[in-house]
Design a protein around this motif. Structure first.
Motif, short mmCIF file in Angstrom:
data_model
loop_
_atom_site.label_atom_id
_atom_site.label_comp_id
_atom_site.label_asym_id
_atom_site.label_seq_id
_atom_site.Cartn_x
_atom_site.Cartn_y
_atom_site.Cartn_z
N ARG B 446 42.52 10.62 50.65
CA ARG B 446 41.12 10.97 50.70
C ARG B 446 40.83 11.89 51.89
O ARG B 446 40.09 12.86 51.77
CB ARG B 446 40.29 9.68 50.80
N GLY B 447 41.44 11.54 53.01
CA GLY B 447 41.23 12.35 54.20
C GLY B 447 41.69 13.78 54.01
O GLY B 447 40.99 14.74 54.33
N ARG B 448 42.88 13.91 53.43
CA ARG B 448 43.40 15.26 53.23
C ARG B 448 42.59 16.02 52.19
O ARG B 448 42.35 17.21 52.31
CB ARG B 448 44.87 15.19 52.80
N ASN B 449 42.15 15.29 51.16
CA ASN B 449 41.31 15.91 50.14
C ASN B 449 40.01 16.41 50.76
O ASN B 449 39.53 17.49 50.45
CB ASN B 449 41.01 14.89 49.06
N LEU B 450 39.49 15.57 51.65
CA LEU B 450 38.22 15.92 52.27
C LEU B 450 38.36 17.18 53.11
O LEU B 450 37.51 18.06 53.09
CB LEU B 450 37.75 14.75 53.16
N LEU B 451 39.51 17.27 53.81
CA LEU B 451 39.76 18.49 54.58
C LEU B 451 39.81 19.69 53.65
O LEU B 451 39.30 20.76 53.96
CB LEU B 451 41.08 18.37 55.33
N GLY B 452 40.43 19.47 52.48
CA GLY B 452 40.49 20.55 51.48
C GLY B 452 39.09 20.95 51.04
O GLY B 452 38.77 22.13 50.93
N VAL B 453 38.26 19.92 50.82
CA VAL B 453 36.90 20.18 50.36
C VAL B 453 36.12 20.95 51.44
O VAL B 453 35.46 21.95 51.18
CB VAL B 453 36.18 18.86 50.01
N VAL B 454 36.24 20.46 52.67
CA VAL B 454 35.52 21.11 53.77
C VAL B 454 35.96 22.56 53.91
O VAL B 454 35.15 23.47 54.06
CB VAL B 454 35.77 20.34 55.10
N SER B 455 37.25 22.70 53.82
CA SER B 455 37.80 24.05 53.95
C SER B 455 37.26 24.96 52.85
O SER B 455 36.88 26.10 53.09
CB SER B 455 39.32 23.92 53.93
N ALA B 456 37.20 24.42 51.63
CA ALA B 456 36.71 25.22 50.51
C ALA B 456 35.22 25.53 50.66
O ALA B 456 34.78 26.67 50.44
CB ALA B 456 36.95 24.47 49.20
N VAL B 457 34.47 24.50 51.08
CA VAL B 457 33.03 24.71 51.26
C VAL B 457 32.79 25.75 52.35
O VAL B 457 31.95 26.64 52.22
CB VAL B 457 32.33 23.37 51.61
N ALA B 458 33.58 25.64 53.39
CA ALA B 458 33.44 26.60 54.49
C ALA B 458 33.72 28.01 53.99
O ALA B 458 32.97 28.95 54.27
CB ALA B 458 34.39 26.23 55.63
N GLY B 459 34.80 28.12 53.21
CA GLY B 459 35.17 29.44 52.70
C GLY B 459 34.04 30.04 51.89
O GLY B 459 33.69 31.21 52.05
N ARG B 460 33.43 29.17 51.06
CA ARG B 460 32.38 29.69 50.19
C ARG B 460 31.09 29.92 50.97
O ARG B 460 30.41 30.92 50.77
CB ARG B 460 32.10 28.71 49.03
N LEU B 462 30.59 30.36 54.31
CA LEU B 462 30.66 31.37 55.36
C LEU B 462 30.80 32.77 54.78
O LEU B 462 30.56 33.76 55.44
CB LEU B 462 31.84 31.08 56.30
N GLY B 463 31.15 32.83 53.51
CA GLY B 463 31.25 34.14 52.86
C GLY B 463 29.87 34.70 52.54
O GLY B 463 29.72 35.85 52.18
N GLN B 464 28.81 33.86 52.70
CA GLN B 464 27.46 34.31 52.35
C GLN B 464 26.70 34.73 53.61
O GLN B 464 27.23 34.66 54.72
CB GLN B 464 26.70 33.18 51.64
N GLY B 466 24.02 34.57 56.65
CA GLY B 466 23.39 33.60 57.56
C GLY B 466 23.85 32.19 57.31
O GLY B 466 23.07 31.27 57.15
N PRO B 467 25.11 31.97 57.26
CA PRO B 467 25.63 30.78 56.61
C PRO B 467 25.94 29.60 57.53
O PRO B 467 26.06 28.49 57.05
CB PRO B 467 26.94 31.26 56.03
N VAL B 468 26.08 29.81 58.82
CA VAL B 468 26.62 28.72 59.66
C VAL B 468 25.77 27.47 59.55
O VAL B 468 26.28 26.36 59.43
CB VAL B 468 26.74 29.18 61.13
N GLU B 469 24.44 27.67 59.53
CA GLU B 469 23.55 26.51 59.44
C GLU B 469 23.77 25.76 58.13
O GLU B 469 23.80 24.54 58.08
CB GLU B 469 22.10 26.98 59.56
N HIS B 470 23.96 26.52 57.05
CA HIS B 470 24.20 25.89 55.74
C HIS B 470 25.49 25.10 55.74
O HIS B 470 25.58 23.99 55.23
CB HIS B 470 24.27 26.96 54.64
N PHE B 471 26.50 25.70 56.35
CA PHE B 471 27.80 25.04 56.37
C PHE B 471 27.69 23.70 57.11
O PHE B 471 28.16 22.67 56.67
CB PHE B 471 28.84 25.92 57.05
N ARG B 472 26.97 23.79 58.27
CA ARG B 472 26.84 22.56 59.07
C ARG B 472 26.11 21.47 58.28
O ARG B 472 26.51 20.32 58.28
CB ARG B 472 26.10 22.88 60.37
N SER B 473 25.06 21.87 57.55
CA SER B 473 24.29 20.84 56.84
C SER B 473 25.10 20.25 55.68
O SER B 473 25.02 19.06 55.40
CB SER B 473 22.95 21.40 56.36
#
Lengths: 130, 626
Positions: B446-460, B462-464, B466-473
């Motif tokens: 689960r932990g590793r999956n979560l890192l994968g998810v976070v990483s994917a969410v970040a990728g998506r 931060l690609g937009q 004004g994104p840092v605030e969105h990523f954090r939330s």
């Protein structure tokens, strides 16, 4: 339309991953590398259906070993083995791929990187002529 | 014919008898008396020689016990066989005097050689009979001259032996009594482990033997005249035990005396013995004899043994693990603690009734039986063993795991006499270990999956723009879901809790803007993560463009249990924003809406219906439940 042929240009890749966000990301990476993605699918049934439909036109597969709720990708791996299709495991669960029959398989530990995934797949697929 | 004894001779003989009687009364020395008897007889009969023969060896021979006129080598030394032919034997057998007037012409009896050698010619004897008729021997007067011993002489000898008999008897008995007394004294004085003493009829100490001195520490002088109660403990004295003991002995002849006693120095000694009442011949109470053995050490050893056994027993009885012992020769159980019963599902009585290795091994799972027996045999050979095995527990054959720790118990010579061990039911422990292993693996996954998810969410994200605030939330939404999962402890999260956590900041607003309503429904860890992400996107949109932006809007979140088209139970959640001015182009945020519409449906087979019209946002999510 890809601008230039990527490292996996034309390669048909089956993607089995139960986590939407991750599946979505890998899907993007593979497409960028020029691959044709089959899936992604989140479970064994979906994967086996896809294999039957695409039989013969499948080059390689990326399998998440743990598909949640106790389901593993082993039946998919076994079927691919029968068909002679190479595959790799992308997993966060070290123990699962410690199963003796899959130990020799390529394994990518999560979180997987774009470069790592593409390179691993390249090494599994024989270079195409042309 | 023998001449008649004259009056003078008669008177002389009477006087000699009286003199002897007087002498015998004064003397207590048998040899002295017998010698005096010979001397007086010789004097009375006017012979030079007289002797007393004592029957010895149970009637086999005579000993020349005393004599006068005989050589030193004869008296006290010479033994004669009691031949059939001798005049001496005849005299004893017939019980009357025998007279031989001339030995040289004697044809009735054989004559002992020493008498012939001494030149004895004439002889007269009479048997000495003890009271009751038993013969002691005979008195014999001899003369080296031919002599006509007459009937009066024989009668005199007979009268003499009749007096002699009781005198000898008295001295013999006295000698035996002294011997017995001496033996008794030696015995009781040597027995230092035994306290022996005598008290008078008032229980005052009169005789105090060395054993008593050794055991109690008082000397005879110190203790003489003190009451027997001085040896009792103060507690027993207070209870009147000394008197009770005396009364019991008076009534029944004796009383047991098994109690702690007091030594002179105040220390205590445990005595096992008795008090015996002593009576004289008339049956009158004379005092008491107390005999007791010092049993302090033995009692202390017994006490220690008892305590040790008791401690072991309590230890065994209290243990939830089975403690057992086997005999090394038979391998049967010698001890089973009560835990045997819950662990093996069989009563100890039943097990011990058929106390064989086989009857126990029959409980062991067939696949483990040989291993278990081999281990036991290795322990008998002196090894220690630690092993696990399965049993099929009666009566229902439930499979249980047992962990045994076995060790040999050697005797002092080093030979293994017993096997002992501790057995524990580890079925739950093993199951729990297995669960833990699964859990750890699951957490890792689960932990590793979560890192994968976070990483994917970040990728998506931060690609937009004004994104840092969105990523954090988004990251915070994932974190909240994980937090709820770890808090619940059951790997599930309640829908209400998830919604409450996401809308916490708005639920308290006044006047109320948010209504949350639904039954208790639990989501699995896998469902929670995607559900939380979708909820977060709905909330973010509502805050930026919808009902939670201004003062007017209202948000209603309600859910209920429904049924999918395939007949499965499902969670139906309805999200409805109303009462606000819907801005143009609202809700077009690409990734957020994608997450709402696709993330849930992808792996969880949920269906999502997201609508935005002039009234506001309406989203319906239906998620199949397990």
């Amino acid at each position: 339309m890809p601008d230039a042929p990527g490292p996996l240009a034309g390669c048909r890749v089956l993607l089995v991953e139960d986590e939407y966000v991750i599946a979505d990301e890998m899907d993007g990476w593979l497409r960028q590398a020029g691959a044709v993605v089959l899936g992604p699918v989140p479970d064994v049934d979906g994967a086996l259906d896809l294999i039957e439909r695409e039989a013969g036109a499948l080059d390689v597969a990326v399998l998440d070993a743990n598909l949640g709720d106790g389901e593993t990708a082993y039946p998919v791996a076994d079927r691919l083995e029968e068909l002679g299709v190479p595959f790799l495991f992308a997993t966060g669960d070290v123990r699962l791929v410690d199963e003796p029959s899959y130990q020799s398989r390529t394994r990518l530990e999560k979180p997987v990187t774009q470069r790592g995934l593409v390179r691993a797949l390249q090494s599994l697929v024989p270079p195409r002529g042309g | 014919m023998a001449p008649m004894a004259d009056d003078n001779a008669m008177v002389r003989r009477q006087r000699l008898l009286a003199d002897f009687g007087e002498f015998a009364l004064r003397s207590e020395n048998l040899d002295e008396i017998l010698h005096e008897a010979c001397r007086l007889v010789a004097e009375a009969l006017g012979t030079a020689r007289a002797k007393i023969l004592e029957i010895q060896e149970g009637g086999q021979s005579f000993l020349v016990r005393a004599g006068i006129g005989w050589d030193p080598g004869i008296v006290g030394e010479l033994r004669l066989p009691m031949g059939e032919q001798s005049s001496e034997s005849y005299s004893i057998t017939a019980g009357r005097p025998v007279i031989m007037r001339d030995i040289r012409a004697e044809d009735r009896f054989s004559v002992p050689e020493f008498m012939r050698a001494a030149g004895v010619v004439a002889s007269v004897n009479a048997p000495i009979l003890l009271p009751g008729g038993k013969a002691f021997g005979l008195l014999q007067a001899d003369d080296t001259r031919p002599r006509e011993f007459g009937q009066e002489d024989a009668e005199f000898l007979r009268t003499y032996t009749i007096i002699l008999g009781p005198v000898i008897d008295r001295l013999l008995k006295l000698g035996q009594l002294r011997l017995a007394e001496e033996r008794f004294r030696l015995t009781v004085e040597t027995a230092l482990d035994y306290a022996i003493f005598v008290t008078d009829r008032d229980d005052q100490i009169t005789d105090w033997l060395p054993g008593a001195a050794a055991v109690f520490g008082w000397t005879a002088e110190e203790v003489a005249g003190r009451p027997g109660a001085v040896l009792f403990t103060p507690e027993d004295r207070a209870k009147g035990e000394p008197r009770k003991e005396v009364l019991t002995a008076m009534e029944h002849g004796w009383a047991p005396n098994i109690r702690w006693h007091l030594r002179k120095d105040g220390s205590r000694v445990f005595i096992e013995g008795s008090l015996r009442a002593l009576h004289d011949e008339a049956g009158e109470l004379r005092g008491f004899l107390k005999i007791g053995r010092d049993a302090t050490d033995r009692r202390a050893a017994e006490e220690r043994l008892r305590e040790s056994e008791e401690r072991f027993r309590q230890f065994g009885e209290a243990s939830s693990d089975l403690i057992w012992m086997r005999d090394a020769a038979t391998l049967g159980f010698e001890y089973l603690s009560p835990a045997f019963e819950p662990i093996y599902g069989r009563s100890r009585e039943e097990q011990l009734a058929d106390n064989t290795l086989e009857s126990w091994a029959a409980l062991v799972h067939a696949d483990d039986r040989e291993m278990v027996v081999q281990r036991l045999l290795s322990v008998r050979d002196g090894a220690r063993a630690n092993f696990e095995f399965r049993i099929l527990r009666p009566p229902d054959g439930e499979l249980r795991w047992i962990r045994n720790t076995d060790f040999p118990l050697p005797d002092q010579s080093g030979r293994v006499r017993r096997l002992a061990g501790i057995a524990k039911d580890v079925t739950e422990e093993k199951a729990s270990a297995a669960r833990l292993e699964v859990l750890v693996a699951e957490l890792q996954h689960r932990g590793r999956n979560l890192l994968g998810v976070v990483s994917a969410v970040a990728g998506r994200t931060l690609g937009q723009v004004g994104p840092v605030e969105h990523f954090r939330s988004r990251l915070q939404a994932l974190s909240r879901a994980q937090g709820l999962l770890s808090q619940s402890g059951s790997d599930t999260v309640e829908v209400g809790a998830l919604i409450g956590a996401e809308l916490e900041a708005y639920a308290q607003a006044e006047p109320p803007k948010v209504t949350i309503n639904g039954p208790k429904v639990r989501l699995t860890s896998r469902q929670v993560q995607n559900f939380a992400l979708a909820l977060h996107e709905l909330t973010t949109n509502a805050v930026k463009y919808g009902a939670l932006k201004g003062e007017e809007g209202q948000l209603s979140v309600r859910w209920f249990i429904g049924q999918t088209g395939r007949g499965r139970r499902s969670l139906v959640l309805e999200w409805e924003e109303t009462g606000y001015e819907v801005p143009p182009e609202a809700g077009r945020r690409g990734y957020g809406r994608e997450l709402i519409e696709k993330a849930l449906s992808y792996a969880l087979r949920a269906t999502t219906d997201y609508r935005l019209d002039a009234k506001g946002v309406r989203c319906r999510i239906e998620l199949p439940l397990a």
